[in-house]
Design a protein around this motif. Structure first.
Motif, short mmCIF file in Angstrom:
data_model
loop_
_atom_site.label_atom_id
_atom_site.label_comp_id
_atom_site.label_asym_id
_atom_site.label_seq_id
_atom_site.Cartn_x
_atom_site.Cartn_y
_atom_site.Cartn_z
N PRO A 55 -4.67 28.59 -8.02
CA PRO A 55 -5.57 29.60 -8.20
C PRO A 55 -7.03 29.14 -8.86
N LEU A 56 -7.06 28.31 -9.87
CA LEU A 56 -8.47 27.95 -10.34
C LEU A 56 -9.38 27.44 -9.19
N ALA A 57 -8.80 26.65 -8.23
CA ALA A 57 -9.57 26.23 -7.08
C ALA A 57 -10.52 27.30 -6.45
N HIS A 58 -9.80 28.70 -6.48
CA HIS A 58 -10.30 29.55 -5.65
C HIS A 58 -11.09 30.66 -6.90
N GLY A 59 -11.51 30.09 -7.87
CA GLY A 59 -12.19 30.78 -8.78
C GLY A 59 -11.49 32.12 -9.65
N TRP A 60 -10.32 31.72 -9.70
CA TRP A 60 -9.27 32.65 -10.62
C TRP A 60 -8.91 32.09 -11.76
N ALA A 61 -8.99 32.84 -12.95
CA ALA A 61 -8.46 32.27 -14.34
C ALA A 61 -7.00 32.41 -13.95
N LEU A 68 -6.55 27.43 -25.42
CA LEU A 68 -5.14 27.16 -25.48
C LEU A 68 -4.66 27.95 -26.81
N ASP A 69 -3.52 28.15 -26.88
CA ASP A 69 -2.87 29.02 -27.96
C ASP A 69 -3.19 30.24 -28.55
N LEU A 70 -3.58 30.82 -27.62
CA LEU A 70 -4.25 32.31 -27.99
C LEU A 70 -3.12 33.23 -28.32
N PRO A 71 -3.51 33.89 -29.51
CA PRO A 71 -2.23 35.00 -29.86
C PRO A 71 -2.17 36.17 -29.25
N TYR A 72 -1.14 36.85 -28.74
CA TYR A 72 -0.96 38.08 -28.38
C TYR A 72 -0.04 38.94 -29.40
N GLY A 73 0.34 38.43 -30.21
CA GLY A 73 1.21 39.11 -31.19
C GLY A 73 1.36 38.12 -32.38
N GLU A 74 2.40 38.71 -33.35
CA GLU A 74 2.73 38.00 -34.62
C GLU A 74 3.73 36.97 -34.58
N GLY A 75 4.42 36.80 -33.51
CA GLY A 75 5.69 35.86 -33.69
C GLY A 75 5.28 34.58 -33.14
N ALA A 76 6.17 33.64 -33.51
CA ALA A 76 5.80 32.21 -33.35
C ALA A 76 5.40 31.81 -31.88
N ARG A 77 6.07 32.60 -30.88
CA ARG A 77 5.92 32.14 -29.57
C ARG A 77 5.02 33.29 -29.00
N HIS A 78 4.26 34.15 -29.59
CA HIS A 78 3.36 35.11 -28.95
C HIS A 78 2.19 34.32 -28.98
N ARG A 79 2.14 33.61 -28.08
CA ARG A 79 0.80 32.60 -27.59
C ARG A 79 0.69 32.56 -26.08
N TYR A 80 -0.46 32.23 -25.38
CA TYR A 80 -0.78 31.92 -24.16
C TYR A 80 -1.90 30.91 -24.09
N ASP A 81 -1.82 30.55 -23.16
CA ASP A 81 -2.91 29.42 -22.63
C ASP A 81 -3.78 30.19 -21.37
N LEU A 82 -5.00 29.83 -21.49
CA LEU A 82 -5.86 30.71 -20.60
C LEU A 82 -6.74 29.38 -19.80
N PHE A 83 -6.63 29.28 -18.59
CA PHE A 83 -7.47 28.13 -17.97
C PHE A 83 -8.50 28.90 -17.10
N LEU A 84 -9.72 28.53 -17.13
CA LEU A 84 -10.90 28.94 -16.41
C LEU A 84 -11.55 28.36 -15.57
N PRO A 85 -11.89 28.89 -14.50
CA PRO A 85 -12.70 28.21 -13.30
C PRO A 85 -14.18 27.99 -13.84
N ASP A 86 -14.91 27.18 -13.03
CA ASP A 86 -15.97 26.88 -13.42
C ASP A 86 -17.19 28.03 -13.48
N GLY A 87 -17.01 29.11 -12.59
CA GLY A 87 -17.92 30.09 -12.69
C GLY A 87 -17.06 31.39 -13.24
N PRO A 88 -17.84 32.63 -13.17
CA PRO A 88 -17.24 33.85 -13.69
C PRO A 88 -15.70 34.05 -12.86
#
Length: 260
Positions: A86-92, A38-58
């Motif tokens: 999408p997570l249930a199908h193995g997609w992040a 959670l709260d990964l940066p992609y820039g310097e702005g206050a809202r330049h953040r993203y959350d990444l949800f990962l499946p069990d495998g690659p």
């Protein structure tokens, strides 16, 4: 024509005002058990953040969901539960926030989403599927345009784009009261309306819209479909606030349209 009424959604949906609180509760419950960064940066702005949800495998790839709110409201945090299908199908699944109006113009938001996708692509290998709802549908479609702010190698990884209830032409939005904060002018309407721009060569696009949406949203979806010569899908029985709910279901037509 009363353009504010044409683009009012909550006024025409039973208990429409209750939806944001429900989304928030569902998202919090999902995050409590999900495998996430959670709260990964992609820039310097206050809202330049993203959350990444990962499946069990690659992961097989990544679905990027861009939230709506007329470029004025919300953030990634209340949509986490949409990752479930999408997570249930193995997609992040990645959900970025972006700077909202009046702190940013729509043209700046386009640049920010391009930066977010670039950062996400560096974290998850493989194909990318883009989707987003309403204003997020607009930004999804912008990323499928020939002039999208994406490097060629990133654009080549985009398997498909599925703008949901997209605002494809901004001219009518500029006539609403929202424009006091959006500050759209004719040049920006022309430059940021996907329906007036060229789709990236070879880019697969499916436009999705609820059958019970306001007529203006049905028109916007059909306009993008016709101007881009791409299919559109009308999801029977769904209105603007529940048209994306099937993303939580691994077996739903919307989830299957996303991951193929």
């Amino acid at each position: 024509m009363d353009w504010d009424r044409a683009y009012a959604n909550a006024d025409f949906i039973p208990q429409g005002a209750d939806y944001p609180a429900r989304w928030q509760a569902d998202a919090e419950a999902f995050r409590a058990t999900a495998r996430a960064r959670l709260d990964l940066p992609y820039g310097e702005g206050a809202r330049h953040r993203y959350d990444l949800f990962l499946p069990d495998g690659p992961p097989k790839g990544v679905v990027v969901f861009i939230h709506g709110g007329y470029w004025l409201a919300f953030g990634r945090e209340i949509w986490s539960h949409l990752a479930a299908g999408p997570l249930a199908h193995g997609w992040a699944v990645a959900l970025p926030s972006y700077t909202l109006a009046p702190d940013a113009r729509i043209s700046q938001m386009t640049q920010e989403i391009g930066a977010a996708i670039t950062a996400i692509a560096a974290q998850v290998p493989g194909p990318i599927v883009l989707t987003g709802h309403s204003a997020g549908g607009h930004l999804t479609a912008r990323m499928a345009c020939a002039d999208a702010p994406l490097a060629p190698d990133i654009a080549a990884r985009i398997l498909r784009a599925v703008p949901v209830s997209p605002l494809a032409d901004l001219e009518q939005i500029a006539l609403t009261g929202m424009n006091a904060k959006l500050r759209l002018v004719s040049a920006e309407v022309a430059a940021e309306s996907p329906a007036r721009l060229r789709r990236r060569a070879g880019q697969d696009v499916l436009v999705w819209v609820g059958g019970q949406e306001r007529p203006a949203f049905l028109w916007q979806a059909r306009l993008l479909s016709e101007n881009w010569d791409c299919p559109w899908q009308v999801s029977a029985g769904h209105h603007h606030f529940d048209v994306i709910a099937p993303m939580t279901d691994a077996t739903s037509p919307l989830t299957r349209a996303l991951i193929g």
